[in-house]
Write a protein that holds these residues in place. Structure first.
Motif, short mmCIF file in Angstrom:
data_model
loop_
_atom_site.label_atom_id
_atom_site.label_comp_id
_atom_site.label_asym_id
_atom_site.label_seq_id
_atom_site.Cartn_x
_atom_site.Cartn_y
_atom_site.Cartn_z
N LEU A 1 21.80 45.61 -69.82
CA LEU A 1 21.72 44.20 -69.42
C LEU A 1 21.24 43.31 -70.56
O LEU A 1 21.53 42.13 -70.61
CB LEU A 1 20.75 44.06 -68.23
CG LEU A 1 21.31 44.42 -66.87
CD1 LEU A 1 20.20 44.42 -65.83
CD2 LEU A 1 22.39 43.43 -66.45
N SER A 2 20.48 43.88 -71.49
CA SER A 2 19.87 43.09 -72.55
C SER A 2 20.86 42.71 -73.63
O SER A 2 20.69 41.72 -74.31
CB SER A 2 18.71 43.85 -73.19
OG SER A 2 17.87 44.35 -72.21
N GLY B 1 5.77 23.31 -74.60
CA GLY B 1 6.68 24.34 -74.11
C GLY B 1 6.98 25.38 -75.16
O GLY B 1 6.34 25.42 -76.20
N PRO B 2 7.97 26.20 -74.90
CA PRO B 2 8.25 27.30 -75.82
C PRO B 2 8.65 26.83 -77.22
O PRO B 2 8.37 27.51 -78.19
CB PRO B 2 9.39 28.07 -75.15
CG PRO B 2 9.89 27.21 -74.04
CD PRO B 2 8.81 26.25 -73.70
N ALA C 1 22.70 39.03 -74.04
CA ALA C 1 21.93 37.84 -73.73
C ALA C 1 21.10 37.31 -74.90
O ALA C 1 19.91 37.52 -74.97
CB ALA C 1 21.03 38.13 -72.54
N PHE C 2 21.77 36.61 -75.83
CA PHE C 2 20.99 36.00 -76.90
C PHE C 2 21.44 34.56 -77.13
O PHE C 2 21.84 34.17 -78.21
CB PHE C 2 21.07 36.81 -78.18
CG PHE C 2 20.27 38.08 -78.10
CD1 PHE C 2 18.92 38.07 -78.34
CD2 PHE C 2 20.87 39.27 -77.69
CE1 PHE C 2 18.16 39.23 -78.21
CE2 PHE C 2 20.11 40.43 -77.56
CZ PHE C 2 18.77 40.42 -77.82
N ALA C 3 21.42 33.77 -76.05
CA ALA C 3 21.94 32.41 -76.15
C ALA C 3 20.86 31.41 -76.56
O ALA C 3 21.13 30.47 -77.28
CB ALA C 3 22.55 32.00 -74.83
N HIS C 4 19.64 31.62 -76.12
CA HIS C 4 18.63 30.58 -76.24
C HIS C 4 17.62 30.95 -77.32
O HIS C 4 17.38 30.20 -78.25
CB HIS C 4 17.94 30.43 -74.88
CG HIS C 4 17.16 29.18 -74.76
ND1 HIS C 4 17.66 28.03 -74.23
CD2 HIS C 4 15.90 28.88 -75.12
CE1 HIS C 4 16.74 27.08 -74.25
NE2 HIS C 4 15.66 27.58 -74.79
N HIS C 5 17.04 32.14 -77.20
CA HIS C 5 16.17 32.63 -78.26
C HIS C 5 17.03 33.00 -79.45
O HIS C 5 18.16 33.44 -79.28
CB HIS C 5 15.42 33.89 -77.80
CG HIS C 5 14.24 33.58 -76.93
ND1 HIS C 5 13.02 33.26 -77.44
CD2 HIS C 5 14.10 33.57 -75.60
CE1 HIS C 5 12.17 33.05 -76.45
NE2 HIS C 5 12.80 33.23 -75.32
N ILE D 1 18.45 48.55 -68.13
CA ILE D 1 17.77 47.44 -68.81
C ILE D 1 18.42 47.20 -70.18
O ILE D 1 18.73 46.07 -70.55
CB ILE D 1 16.27 47.74 -68.99
CG1 ILE D 1 15.58 47.76 -67.62
CG2 ILE D 1 15.61 46.72 -69.90
CD1 ILE D 1 14.16 48.25 -67.67
N VAL E 1 14.25 57.17 -63.59
CA VAL E 1 13.61 56.31 -64.59
C VAL E 1 14.52 56.15 -65.81
O VAL E 1 14.69 55.04 -66.33
CB VAL E 1 12.24 56.91 -64.99
CG1 VAL E 1 11.65 56.13 -66.16
CG2 VAL E 1 11.30 56.88 -63.81
N VAL F 1 13.25 62.30 -60.46
CA VAL F 1 12.47 61.12 -60.84
C VAL F 1 12.76 60.74 -62.29
O VAL F 1 12.99 59.58 -62.62
CB VAL F 1 10.96 61.39 -60.64
CG1 VAL F 1 10.16 60.21 -61.14
CG2 VAL F 1 10.68 61.67 -59.17
#
Lengths: 126, 164
Positions: free
Chosen positions: A21-22, A52-53, A25-29, A18, A11, A7
């Motif tokens: 994958l992270s 909106g944001p 990904a920093f295109a928008h923020h 995660i 985990v 287990v």
């Protein structure tokens, strides 16, 4: 503890996935995915939105409509820029960092100037 | 048959979308806070339950653990779903073509199907009366593993939507 190892392994693997994958990904923020040099765009205001944001504007330059991303709504408002601050059709100059992807007329912006009024939504960034 | 772009355009034009856009500069941030509280309640409680289904903390009876975790997960899901739909409606058409949306919502769908399957398992339905058999433990463990995979995928994809 009885037999927690499989287990714990599951985990730990999930958390590692995660994180992996992270990373890309920093295109928008944030400001990643945008050109590091500043661009100045002068055109006429089509819309101003504080919803909106983040606050946004659409600015027409000839045939092209630019998507202007400003600061979060509350920060944009503190900089003095509200939906009714600039009349639709007025000529503004926007300074910011445009999207690096060719053919995408998007800019994350620091400053909007209309006549003598300057709306500095990110005053510390230039 | 209505496609995803049509649905996104419809929800952006809905009364909820108008309310989200025209009710002040703090609305989106506060609704976003509700989403975080919903997700943390949902995932926190199902993490405990799923790890138990996978074999951790055997001395804690499933009936006792589920009594605490299931209602918190349900309230968390409701809060996350309501706040999520609200945030989507604020600027839904901006997400047309966003691949993370196409990962997140099927993952949530599978997660809910898994909840339904778990709720039909005899070992789950009789958890107040008896201990599960060895083969039933395996079924429960599979359900717990599928659950973790689904909800982790939904959370990762959901977080990435805004970075696309």
């Amino acid at each position: 503890m009885e037999h927690p190892n499989p287990v714990v392994f599951t985990v730990a693997s999930a958390i590692a996935l995660i994180v992996a994958l992270s990373v890309p990904a920093f295109a928008h923020h944030g400001w990643g995915g945008n050109a590091s040099e500043e661009t100045e765009v002068t055109g006429t205001v089509e819309t101003v939105s504080l919803a909106g944001p983040h606050a946004t504007m659409k600015v027409r330059v000839g045939e092209q409509v630019w998507d202007i991303t400003l600061a979060p709504p509350a920060r944009t408002q503190r900089a003095g820029l509200r939906t009714d601050s600039i009349p639709i059709g007025a000529t503004v100059t926007v300074v910011g960092h445009k999207n690096e992807t060719a053919g995408r007329f998007e800019m994350k912006s620091e400053r909007v100037t209309w006549d003598a009024e300057v709306f500095d939504v990110y005053p510390n960034r230039h | 048959m209505v496609g995803v772009p049509e649905f996104l355009a419809w929800i952006e034009a809905s009364a909820l979308g108008v309310l989200m856009r025209e009710s002040g500069v703090w609305t989106y941030g506060i609704v976003n806070l509700g989403h975080i509280l919903g997700i943390s309640s949902l995932f926190g409680s199902l993490l405990i339950l799923d790890l138990h289904l996978l074999g951790l903390w055997r001395r804690v009876p499933l009936a006792a653990l589920s009594r605490a975790t299931v209602p918190v997960a349900q309230v968390g899901f409701a809060l996350a779903a309501l706040s999520g739909i609200s945030m989507l409606s604020a600027n839904a058409t901006e997400y047309i073509g966003n691949p993370f949306l196409a990962i997140k919502f099927p993952a949530i769908g599978l997660g809910l199907v898994n909840v339904w399957v778990l709720s039909r398992l005899p070992a789950w339905r009789t958890r107040d009366q008896r201990e599960p058999s060895a083969s039933e433990r395996l079924h429960l463990a599979i359900s717990g593993g599928v659950s973790l995979a689904c909800w982790l995928t939904a959370i990762v994809a959901g977080r990435m939507i805004g970075y696309w």
